[in-house]
Design a protein around this motif. Structure first.
Motif, mmCIF file in Angstrom:
data_model
loop_
_atom_site.group_PDB
_atom_site.id
_atom_site.type_symbol
_atom_site.label_atom_id
_atom_site.label_comp_id
_atom_site.label_asym_id
_atom_site.label_seq_id
_atom_site.Cartn_x
_atom_site.Cartn_y
_atom_site.Cartn_z
ATOM 1 N N VAL A 131 -6.196 -4.050 6.645
ATOM 2 C CA VAL A 131 -5.691 -5.240 5.951
ATOM 3 C C VAL A 131 -6.854 -6.049 5.381
ATOM 4 O O VAL A 131 -6.768 -6.590 4.268
ATOM 5 N N ARG A 132 -7.942 -6.117 6.110
ATOM 6 C CA ARG A 132 -9.115 -6.850 5.606
ATOM 7 C C ARG A 132 -9.680 -6.194 4.351
ATOM 8 O O ARG A 132 -10.165 -6.879 3.445
ATOM 9 N N LYS A 133 -9.627 -4.857 4.293
ATOM 10 C CA LYS A 133 -10.069 -4.176 3.076
ATOM 11 C C LYS A 133 -9.215 -4.597 1.885
ATOM 12 O O LYS A 133 -9.721 -4.791 0.775
ATOM 13 N N MET A 134 -7.906 -4.729 2.124
ATOM 14 C CA MET A 134 -7.018 -5.155 1.045
ATOM 15 C C MET A 134 -7.336 -6.577 0.614
ATOM 16 O O MET A 134 -7.367 -6.887 -0.590
ATOM 17 N N LYS A 135 -7.594 -7.451 1.563
ATOM 18 C CA LYS A 135 -7.921 -8.843 1.222
ATOM 19 C C LYS A 135 -9.227 -8.905 0.440
ATOM 20 O O LYS A 135 -9.364 -9.686 -0.516
ATOM 21 N N SER A 136 -10.188 -8.065 0.800
ATOM 22 C CA SER A 136 -11.454 -8.022 0.058
ATOM 23 C C SER A 136 -11.228 -7.509 -1.362
ATOM 24 O O SER A 136 -11.840 -7.993 -2.319
ATOM 25 N N PHE A 137 -10.340 -6.546 -1.503
ATOM 26 C CA PHE A 137 -10.004 -6.009 -2.815
ATOM 27 C C PHE A 137 -9.470 -7.111 -3.722
ATOM 28 O O PHE A 137 -9.851 -7.226 -4.888
ATOM 29 N N PHE A 138 -8.595 -7.960 -3.174
ATOM 30 C CA PHE A 138 -8.007 -9.019 -3.985
ATOM 31 C C PHE A 138 -8.954 -10.194 -4.208
ATOM 32 O O PHE A 138 -8.718 -11.020 -5.088
ATOM 33 N N LEU A 166 -1.965 -10.032 7.524
ATOM 34 C CA LEU A 166 -1.127 -9.933 6.331
ATOM 35 C C LEU A 166 -0.364 -11.227 6.089
ATOM 36 O O LEU A 166 -0.197 -11.659 4.942
ATOM 37 N N LEU A 167 0.080 -11.869 7.157
ATOM 38 C CA LEU A 167 0.812 -13.128 7.026
ATOM 39 C C LEU A 167 -0.028 -14.181 6.307
ATOM 40 O O LEU A 167 0.472 -14.915 5.445
ATOM 41 N N LYS A 168 -1.310 -14.233 6.634
ATOM 42 C CA LYS A 168 -2.185 -15.209 5.973
ATOM 43 C C LYS A 168 -2.273 -14.932 4.475
ATOM 44 O O LYS A 168 -2.335 -15.860 3.661
ATOM 45 N N LEU A 169 -2.266 -13.658 4.111
ATOM 46 C CA LEU A 169 -2.316 -13.302 2.690
ATOM 47 C C LEU A 169 -1.013 -13.701 1.996
ATOM 48 O O LEU A 169 -1.028 -14.170 0.855
ATOM 49 N N LEU A 170 0.112 -13.550 2.690
ATOM 50 C CA LEU A 170 1.393 -13.928 2.112
ATOM 51 C C LEU A 170 1.510 -15.445 1.962
ATOM 52 O O LEU A 170 2.181 -15.939 1.048
ATOM 53 N N GLU A 171 0.880 -16.175 2.869
ATOM 54 C CA GLU A 171 0.934 -17.638 2.807
ATOM 55 C C GLU A 171 0.115 -18.184 1.645
ATOM 56 O O GLU A 171 0.456 -19.224 1.069
ATOM 57 N N VAL A 177 -0.924 -11.167 -8.448
ATOM 58 C CA VAL A 177 -0.851 -10.040 -7.509
ATOM 59 C C VAL A 177 0.598 -9.892 -7.047
ATOM 60 O O VAL A 177 1.259 -10.879 -6.727
ATOM 61 N N THR A 178 1.084 -8.665 -7.027
ATOM 62 C CA THR A 178 2.414 -8.363 -6.509
ATOM 63 C C THR A 178 2.265 -7.423 -5.321
ATOM 64 O O THR A 178 1.635 -6.363 -5.430
ATOM 65 N N LEU A 179 2.847 -7.834 -4.189
ATOM 66 C CA LEU A 179 2.816 -7.020 -2.977
ATOM 67 C C LEU A 179 4.166 -6.334 -2.811
ATOM 68 O O LEU A 179 5.216 -6.988 -2.854
ATOM 69 N N LEU A 180 4.137 -5.029 -2.618
ATOM 70 C CA LEU A 180 5.339 -4.232 -2.395
ATOM 71 C C LEU A 180 5.289 -3.708 -0.964
ATOM 72 O O LEU A 180 4.489 -2.822 -0.648
ATOM 73 N N LEU A 181 6.112 -4.285 -0.103
ATOM 74 C CA LEU A 181 6.042 -4.018 1.328
ATOM 75 C C LEU A 181 7.251 -3.190 1.765
ATOM 76 O O LEU A 181 8.398 -3.605 1.580
ATOM 77 N N ILE A 182 7.001 -2.038 2.338
ATOM 78 C CA ILE A 182 8.061 -1.130 2.777
ATOM 79 C C ILE A 182 8.321 -1.369 4.261
ATOM 80 O O ILE A 182 7.396 -1.382 5.071
ATOM 81 N N ALA A 183 9.603 -1.580 4.604
ATOM 82 C CA ALA A 183 9.968 -1.842 5.999
ATOM 83 C C ALA A 183 11.208 -1.043 6.354
ATOM 84 O O ALA A 183 12.243 -1.163 5.694
ATOM 85 N N HIS A 184 11.095 -0.226 7.402
ATOM 86 C CA HIS A 184 12.237 0.578 7.843
ATOM 87 C C HIS A 184 13.126 -0.205 8.809
ATOM 88 O O HIS A 184 14.335 -0.013 8.834
#
Length: 376
Positions: A131-138, A166-171, A177-184
């Protein structure tokens, strides 16, 4: 697996195309229309949670949305602006489509399980480091100042630290940026994560859409088997693919023939199934048989509770379900047995019990329960 072997994709069904390679999405036109409407009216949410049973097309839809968002230019309001898009379809020859296919699109981040610490197998969870890698990417600006997209597949696999990150990124979502989150299983997620997303719920596929999607994924189903496959797979393409690969319809028919002998279980038939489960290299078949037994018990519980049999998934199944589970009291006993056998199967697999013996024990307990109910 040898240390030099490449690790499998964690978000791919073995033997089937990866969702990013799937050209068409079946059965979810309403969900696609909802995304398209949000885009064309300028109300595109920063986080979309794609929910629904496993294997119904959530990942395929996520990749379709990502491809569309990254390949479709913004309407600048000018005289020569193109007309609003009417579909999420993007031509395969589009440069963005080509780059996504090769996982080479610089404006997309794919968050999924990575290798374990020894890099010998896939991790069982998505770690906070990913998740930190994703935050660095953005945190880096897009080269062209354009839109960026992340696909998280899946939220169910985030460990606690990763979910909080991830919650901090959503806040505080990054711009454009568009996040597409898959949840079963969204009910198991942090409520704070769910409340910050717009949900797109995908329903199980009907028999026709399921057959079409399975064929497109490289599988096949005879027209006469479409209803049975839809019943046993619960409308999941992923589960239908597993059933067809492992001859699941034949196995379920064999189970129904066996259970037709309850409460005097035919030992010869039972031993034949146990031998199939215990054969060398048959771990996947054993897992499928356990799944099918659990499904049969669930269908028994449903029959007794609702006083109505579900559509048949094997010849003479309806008559069998009605005979074994005629009342709500019988339904409760079958439901309790299902829970007990499922837990026993997990424990047995964890300690490497003999699959044939484990399956035979399950069949004998089903026979015992049928005998108890018949004597009342």
């Amino acid at each position: 697996m040898a240390a030099t072997d490449p690790l499998p994709d964690p978000d791919r069904i073995e033997g089937a195309p990866h969702p990013r390679e799937t050209a068409h999405l079946y059965g979810h036109a309403a969900a696609e229309a909802e995304v398209l409407s949000a885009f064309t009216t300028g109300r595109l949410h920063h986080a979309w949670m794609l929910t629904g049973p496993k294997g119904t097309g959530k990942a395929t839809l996520a990749w379709r949305i990502a491809r569309f968002l990254l390949a479709t230019p913004d309407d600048d309001g000018g005289m020569f602006a193109p007309p609003p898009p009417t579909t999420l379809d993007i031509a395969p020859a589009n440069p963005v489509a080509r780059r996504l296919l090769q996982l080479a699109e610089p404006r997309l981040f794919l968050l999924r399980r990575g290798p374990n610490e020894k890099e010998t197998a896939l991790s069982q969870v998505i770690s906070v480091d990913e998740v930190r890698k994703m935050k660095s990417f953005f945190s880096l600006s897009a080269a062209d100042g354009g839109r960026r997209v992340a696909i998280i597949d899946s939220l169910d696999e985030l460990n606690t630290a990763a979910a909080n990150a991830l919650l901090k990124l959503l806040e505080e979502p990054p711009a454009r940026v568009t996040l597409l989150l898959i949840a079963h299983q969204p009910a198991r997620l942090l409520p704070t994560i769910r409340s910050r997303c717009r949900e797109l719920r995908l329903s199980p596929l009907g028999p026709d859409d399921l057959a079409a999607a399975l064929t497109a994924a490289g599988g096949s189903v005879a027209p006469a088997d479409t209803q049975a496959l839809a019943e046993l797979s619960a409308g999941s393409v992923g589960e239908a693919f597993r059933l067809t690969n492992l001859d699941g319809l034949t196995l379920y028919t064999a189970l129904i023939r066996l259970f037709a002998t309850l409460p005097r279980l035919d030992r010869a038939q039972a031993l034949a199934l146990a031998d199939i489960a215990g054969a060398r290299g048959a771990a996947e078949t054993f897992d499928l048989l356990v799944t099918l037994i659990d499904l049969f018990l669930a269908r028994l519980a449903r029959t007794g509770t609702l006083h109505q049999t579900p559509p048949e998934a094997a010849p003479n199944e309806a008559q069998l379900l009605a005979r074994l589970s005629p009342t709500p009291a019988a339904a409760r006993q079958w439901a309790d047995l299902a829970q007990h056998l499922s837990a026993r199967a997990r424990r047995g697999k964890a300690v490497n019990l003999d699959p044939a013996a484990l399956l035979m024990d399950m069949l004998l307990q089903i026979d015992e329960t049928a005998g108890t109910l018949a004597s009342r």
